[in-house]
Scaffold this active site. Structure first.
Site, PDB file in Angstrom:
ATOM      1  N   GLY A   1      20.139 -42.535  96.598  1.00  0.00           N
ATOM      2  CA  GLY A   1      20.965 -41.166  97.125  1.00  0.00           C
ATOM      3  C   GLY A   1      21.849 -40.969  98.140  1.00  0.00           C
TER       4      GLY A   1
ATOM      5  CD  GLN B   1      23.431 -32.141 103.453  1.00  0.00           C
ATOM      6  OE1 GLN B   1      23.913 -30.633 103.890  1.00  0.00           O
ATOM      7  NE2 GLN B   1      22.255 -31.613 103.897  1.00  0.00           N
TER       8      GLN B   1
ATOM      9  NE  ARG C   1      24.138 -40.042  89.289  1.00  0.00           N
ATOM     10  CZ  ARG C   1      24.457 -39.352  88.938  1.00  0.00           C
ATOM     11  NH1 ARG C   1      23.139 -39.205  88.027  1.00  0.00           N
ATOM     12  NH2 ARG C   1      24.376 -37.309  89.458  1.00  0.00           N
TER      13      ARG C   1
ATOM     14  CB  SER D   1      12.340 -29.381  97.577  1.00  0.00           C
ATOM     15  OG  SER D   1      12.966 -27.797  97.820  1.00  0.00           O
TER      16      SER D   1
ATOM     17  CD  GLU E   1      14.156 -23.339  95.930  1.00  0.00           C
ATOM     18  OE1 GLU E   1      13.970 -23.242  94.940  1.00  0.00           O
ATOM     19  OE2 GLU E   1      14.628 -22.952  96.442  1.00  0.00           O
TER      20      GLU E   1
ATOM     21  CE1 TYR F   1      15.518 -30.066  93.114  1.00  0.00           C
ATOM     22  CE2 TYR F   1      14.766 -28.313  94.204  1.00  0.00           C
ATOM     23  CZ  TYR F   1      15.332 -29.794  94.443  1.00  0.00           C
ATOM     24  OH  TYR F   1      15.329 -30.268  95.343  1.00  0.00           O
TER      25      TYR F   1
ATOM     26  CE  LYS G   1      13.456 -32.606  94.767  1.00  0.00           C
ATOM     27  NZ  LYS G   1      13.478 -34.389  95.215  1.00  0.00           N
TER      28      LYS G   1
ATOM     29  NE  ARG H   1      16.149 -20.916  99.057  1.00  0.00           N
ATOM     30  CZ  ARG H   1      15.845 -19.148  98.542  1.00  0.00           C
ATOM     31  NH1 ARG H   1      15.919 -18.784  99.658  1.00  0.00           N
ATOM     32  NH2 ARG H   1      16.923 -19.690  96.910  1.00  0.00           N
TER      33      ARG H   1
ATOM     34  N   PRO I   1      18.000 -16.875  87.493  1.00  0.00           N
ATOM     35  CG  PRO I   1      18.615 -18.209  85.528  1.00  0.00           C
ATOM     36  CD  PRO I   1      18.629 -17.815  87.100  1.00  0.00           C
ATOM     37  CB  ALA I   2      13.168 -16.997  88.429  1.00  0.00           C
ATOM     38  CD  GLU I   3      17.202 -16.702  94.778  1.00  0.00           C
ATOM     39  OE1 GLU I   3      16.589 -17.097  94.627  1.00  0.00           O
ATOM     40  OE2 GLU I   3      18.460 -15.253  95.095  1.00  0.00           O
TER      41      GLU I   3
HETATM   42  P1  NDP Z   1      23.077 -34.105  96.807  1.00  0.00           P
HETATM   43  O1  NDP Z   1      23.083 -33.761  95.658  1.00  0.00           O
HETATM   44  O2  NDP Z   1      23.444 -34.704  97.966  1.00  0.00           O
HETATM   45  O3  NDP Z   1      22.851 -35.974  96.546  1.00  0.00           O
HETATM   46  C1  NDP Z   1      22.001 -35.856  95.600  1.00  0.00           C
HETATM   47  C2  NDP Z   1      21.886 -37.473  95.162  1.00  0.00           C
HETATM   48  O4  NDP Z   1      21.250 -37.877  93.940  1.00  0.00           O
HETATM   49  C3  NDP Z   1      23.385 -38.030  94.836  1.00  0.00           C
HETATM   50  O5  NDP Z   1      23.824 -39.460  95.920  1.00  0.00           O
HETATM   51  C4  NDP Z   1      23.410 -38.726  93.287  1.00  0.00           C
HETATM   52  O6  NDP Z   1      24.034 -39.470  93.098  1.00  0.00           O
HETATM   53  C5  NDP Z   1      22.373 -39.315  93.211  1.00  0.00           C
HETATM   54  N1  NDP Z   1      21.585 -39.192  92.275  1.00  0.00           N
HETATM   55  C6  NDP Z   1      21.267 -37.656  91.276  1.00  0.00           C
HETATM   56  N2  NDP Z   1      20.863 -38.234  90.105  1.00  0.00           N
HETATM   57  C7  NDP Z   1      20.779 -39.581  89.852  1.00  0.00           C
HETATM   58  C8  NDP Z   1      20.644 -40.273  89.656  1.00  0.00           C
HETATM   59  N3  NDP Z   1      20.246 -40.440  87.826  1.00  0.00           N
HETATM   60  N4  NDP Z   1      19.524 -41.862  89.638  1.00  0.00           N
HETATM   61  C9  NDP Z   1      20.871 -42.356  90.816  1.00  0.00           C
HETATM   62  N5  NDP Z   1      20.692 -41.647  92.185  1.00  0.00           N
HETATM   63  C10 NDP Z   1      21.045 -40.262  91.596  1.00  0.00           C
HETATM   64  O7  NDP Z   1      21.332 -34.124  97.999  1.00  0.00           O
HETATM   65  P2  NDP Z   1      21.027 -33.737  98.974  1.00  0.00           P
HETATM   66  O8  NDP Z   1      21.150 -34.711 100.057  1.00  0.00           O
HETATM   67  O9  NDP Z   1      21.113 -32.438  99.849  1.00  0.00           O
HETATM   68  O10 NDP Z   1      19.039 -34.272  99.056  1.00  0.00           O
HETATM   69  C11 NDP Z   1      18.521 -35.454  98.981  1.00  0.00           C
HETATM   70  C12 NDP Z   1      17.515 -35.201  98.116  1.00  0.00           C
HETATM   71  O11 NDP Z   1      16.927 -34.134  99.354  1.00  0.00           O
HETATM   72  C13 NDP Z   1      17.085 -34.674  97.282  1.00  0.00           C
HETATM   73  O12 NDP Z   1      16.245 -35.750  96.755  1.00  0.00           O
HETATM   74  C14 NDP Z   1      16.525 -33.193  96.980  1.00  0.00           C
HETATM   75  O13 NDP Z   1      16.170 -32.558  95.925  1.00  0.00           O
HETATM   76  C15 NDP Z   1      15.965 -33.000  98.588  1.00  0.00           C
HETATM   77  N6  NDP Z   1      15.840 -31.811  99.096  1.00  0.00           N
HETATM   78  C16 NDP Z   1      17.084 -31.665  99.387  1.00  0.00           C
HETATM   79  C17 NDP Z   1      17.099 -30.503 100.377  1.00  0.00           C
HETATM   80  C18 NDP Z   1      18.301 -30.210 100.840  1.00  0.00           C
HETATM   81  O14 NDP Z   1      18.636 -28.817 101.646  1.00  0.00           O
HETATM   82  N7  NDP Z   1      19.410 -30.229 100.885  1.00  0.00           N
HETATM   83  C19 NDP Z   1      16.002 -29.065 100.760  1.00  0.00           C
HETATM   84  C20 NDP Z   1      14.777 -30.307 100.311  1.00  0.00           C
HETATM   85  C21 NDP Z   1      14.280 -31.421  99.331  1.00  0.00           C
HETATM   86  P3  NDP Z   1      25.569 -38.811  92.564  1.00  0.00           P
HETATM   87  O15 NDP Z   1      26.376 -39.359  94.028  1.00  0.00           O
HETATM   88  O16 NDP Z   1      25.961 -40.102  92.047  1.00  0.00           O
HETATM   89  O17 NDP Z   1      25.965 -38.050  92.166  1.00  0.00           O
HETATM   90  P1  GDR Z   2      18.482 -23.117  97.245  1.00  0.00           P
HETATM   91  O1  GDR Z   2      20.269 -23.843  97.386  1.00  0.00           O
HETATM   92  O2  GDR Z   2      19.085 -22.676  96.002  1.00  0.00           O
HETATM   93  O3  GDR Z   2      17.700 -23.350  97.895  1.00  0.00           O
HETATM   94  O4  GDR Z   2      18.736 -25.191  97.069  1.00  0.00           O
HETATM   95  P2  GDR Z   2      21.407 -22.449  97.356  1.00  0.00           P
HETATM   96  O5  GDR Z   2      22.174 -22.739  98.662  1.00  0.00           O
HETATM   97  O6  GDR Z   2      22.159 -22.668  96.025  1.00  0.00           O
HETATM   98  O7  GDR Z   2      20.715 -21.376  97.408  1.00  0.00           O
HETATM   99  C1  GDR Z   2      20.556 -20.601  98.636  1.00  0.00           C
HETATM  100  C2  GDR Z   2      20.322 -19.252  98.352  1.00  0.00           C
HETATM  101  O8  GDR Z   2      21.465 -18.747  98.243  1.00  0.00           O
HETATM  102  C3  GDR Z   2      21.490 -17.797  96.834  1.00  0.00           C
HETATM  103  N1  GDR Z   2      23.305 -17.176  96.223  1.00  0.00           N
HETATM  104  C4  GDR Z   2      23.704 -18.700  96.235  1.00  0.00           C
HETATM  105  N2  GDR Z   2      23.608 -19.503  95.827  1.00  0.00           N
HETATM  106  C5  GDR Z   2      24.505 -20.479  95.324  1.00  0.00           C
HETATM  107  N3  GDR Z   2      23.972 -21.193  95.318  1.00  0.00           N
HETATM  108  N4  GDR Z   2      25.569 -19.480  95.718  1.00  0.00           N
HETATM  109  C6  GDR Z   2      25.742 -18.377  95.495  1.00  0.00           C
HETATM  110  O9  GDR Z   2      27.191 -17.720  95.341  1.00  0.00           O
HETATM  111  C7  GDR Z   2      25.404 -17.371  96.113  1.00  0.00           C
HETATM  112  N5  GDR Z   2      24.674 -16.332  96.248  1.00  0.00           N
HETATM  113  C8  GDR Z   2      23.884 -15.981  96.916  1.00  0.00           C
HETATM  114  C9  GDR Z   2      20.814 -17.744  95.900  1.00  0.00           C
HETATM  115  O10 GDR Z   2      20.050 -16.867  94.713  1.00  0.00           O
HETATM  116  C10 GDR Z   2      19.568 -18.605  97.017  1.00  0.00           C
HETATM  117  O11 GDR Z   2      18.045 -17.659  96.813  1.00  0.00           O
HETATM  118  C11 GDR Z   2      18.459 -26.056  98.216  1.00  0.00           C
HETATM  119  C12 GDR Z   2      19.139 -27.497  96.962  1.00  0.00           C
HETATM  120  O12 GDR Z   2      19.871 -28.205  97.864  1.00  0.00           O
HETATM  121  C13 GDR Z   2      17.692 -27.936  96.865  1.00  0.00           C
HETATM  122  O13 GDR Z   2      18.209 -29.138  96.293  1.00  0.00           O
HETATM  123  C14 GDR Z   2      16.400 -27.866  97.907  1.00  0.00           C
HETATM  124  O14 GDR Z   2      15.527 -28.427  96.817  1.00  0.00           O
HETATM  125  C15 GDR Z   2      16.331 -26.456  98.549  1.00  0.00           C
HETATM  126  O15 GDR Z   2      17.651 -25.638  99.073  1.00  0.00           O
HETATM  127  C16 GDR Z   2      15.319 -26.487  99.660  1.00  0.00           C
END
Ligand code: NDP
Ligand code: GDR
Length: 348
Positions: free
Chosen positions: A8, A12, A33, A123, A125, A147, A151, A215, A277-279
């Site tokens: 990854g 981010q 990838r 996470s 979540e 998702y 996790k 959040r 669908p489910a919050e």
């Molecule tokens: P991003 O969506 O920014 O990055 C996800 C990464 O996973 C990308 O580099 C993507 O590659 C890579 N990836 C996806 N599918 C595959 C695959 N099949 N093989 C190899 N690489 C793959 O996520 P974040 O950086 O925000 O999150 C990092 C981790 O932390 C994730 O596991 C997320 O679920 C978890 N997490 C994030 C939170 C958050 O608030 N940010 C909170 C809790 C957990 P590509 O660029 O090619 O798409």
């Molecule tokens: P989340 O992050 O689902 O918590 O997952 P997201 O920012 O998508 O949503 C947070 C909350 O905001 C509400 N919401 C919206 N969300 C999006 N994306 N777009 C909208 O327009 C919008 N309006 C309201 C959502 O319903 C939700 O309640 C993130 C991801 O990084 C996950 O991979 C990680 O595991 C969790 O945070 C912790």
């Protein structure tokens, strides 16, 4: 010199983790990838200091060969299908990457070198419909999306490999963390980017779903430090990583717009397309274990985080606009030249 492998790395957290590891003197390897177009914006600035390797979470043998060749000391599994709404559209793929993908990473370690230290990105979540407030390491899980369910699997398989094989495998149960490098589809970045576009006259409205969702939002740069600390301990354990403060999407929008002198109520439109669908209504973490054992504390406040993101988006949108006008002016000059020479002009 210590070596670390980061999945990854194009995401981010991967980009912040790579910076942190470089600053600590690690040799950093990142899994990418194969894609048909370049996808390295977040790591462009450090690309010549890290080594990118091709592999995929879906492909066990590709990861095994990497481990054999690189021989990392630490393995940060940050890759996943991370967008919650996409997990209803692609539940099977989400399960394959975000759930079973973790078993593949653990199997690769077990088979190649079980002494490699493993970090799993769990996470908040997983808490979903929360069973206690605030949530800590002992709070039961009740995921509310494919998702979140995936996790939970990834979390328990990490615990299971630790208990079955004595592997140094840890899970960080991270609450939401954001930054200027957050993907534009997540709500924080969607708000800051659209607010910047509105401020600069390039957009007129912001369409959102549930404004009352709450959040616990922190800064990604702070969170990767906690991930690294987990792998430096004597014993492998799981930790909640959070700020301990909960805010609503509405508050987030209000503060972002206020930062640029606008009122969010003049621009935000409720759009049912963005309602899930489910919050997950409310999350707030209890990071006291991380504070005590890792001596970890978040440094960036919610207000500072939003200001940082809005400012970065204003700068980015301004640059895009300048680039656009330079391109348009150059096209116009070329068209004028051709017209003068009486040659046909291609109208787009
Ligand atoms: P991003 O969506 O920014 O990055 C996800 C990464 O996973 C990308 O580099 C993507 O590659 C890579 N990836 C996806 N599918 C595959 C695959 N099949 N093989 C190899 N690489 C793959 O996520 P974040 O950086 O925000 O999150 C990092 C981790 O932390 C994730 O596991 C997320 O679920 C978890 N997490 C994030 C939170 C958050 O608030 N940010 C909170 C809790 C957990 P590509 O660029 O090619 O798409
Ligand atoms: P989340 O992050 O689902 O918590 O997952 P997201 O920012 O998508 O949503 C947070 C909350 O905001 C509400 N919401 C919206 N969300 C999006 N994306 N777009 C909208 O327009 C919008 N309006 C309201 C959502 O319903 C939700 O309640 C993130 C991801 O990084 C996950 O991979 C990680 O595991 C969790 O945070 C912790």
């Amino acid at each position: 010199m210590k070596r670390a492998l980061v999945t990854g790395i194009t995401g981010q957290d991967g980009s912040y983790m790579a910076e942190l590891l470089l600053s600590k003197g690690y040799e950093v390897f990142g899994v990418v990838r194969r894609t048909s177009s370049r996808n390295l914006e977040r790591i462009e600035h450090i690309q010549d200091r890290i080594q990118l390797e091709s592999a995929d979470l879906l492909d066990l043998s590709s990861v095994m060969s990497l481990l054999q060749r690189i021989k990392p000391h630490e393995f940060y599994n940050l890759a996943a299908q991370t967008f919650v709404p996409a997990s209803w559209e692609q539940p099977v793929l989400t399960g394959e990457i975000t759930a079973l993908g973790v078993t593949k990473m653990l199997e690769a370690i077990r088979l190649v070198d079980p002494t490699i230290r493993f970090y799993q990105a769990s996470s908040s979540e997983m808490f979903g419909k929360v069973q206690a407030v605030p949530q800590n390491e002992r709070t039961p899980f009740y995921p509310r999306s494919p998702y979140g369910v995936a996790k939970v699997y990834g979390h328990w398989i990490t615990v299971n490999y630790r208990e079955s094989y004595g592997m140094f495998a840890c899970s960080g149960i991270c609450f939401n963390h954001e930054s200027p490098r957050r993907g534009s589809e997540f709500v924080t970045r969607k708000i800051t980017e659209t607010a910047a576009r509105i401020k600069l006259g390039m957009a007129t409205e912001l369409r959102l779903g549930n404004l009352e969702a709450r959040r616990d939002w922190g800064f990604a740069g702070d969170f990767v430090e906690a991930m690294w600390l987990m792998l430096q301990q004597e014993e492998p354990e799981d930790y909640v990583i959070a700020t301990g403060v909960t805010r609503s999407v509405r508050e987030m929008a209000r503060i972002a717009f206020e930062h640029i002198g606008l009122n969010y109520e003049d621009y935000v439109i409720l759009d049912p397309r963005f309602v899930r669908p489910a919050e997950v209504d409310m999350l707030v973490g209890d990071p006291s274990k991380a504070a005590q054992k890792l001596n970890w504390r978040p440094k960036v406040s919610f207000e500072e985080l939003i200001a940082m993101m809005v400012e970065a988006d204003i700068q980015r949108v301004t640059e895009q606009r300048q680039l656009q006008s330079i391109t348009q002016a150059a096209q116009q000059r070329q068209a004028d030249k051709l017209r003068k020479a009486n040659r046909p002009v291609l109208v787009r």
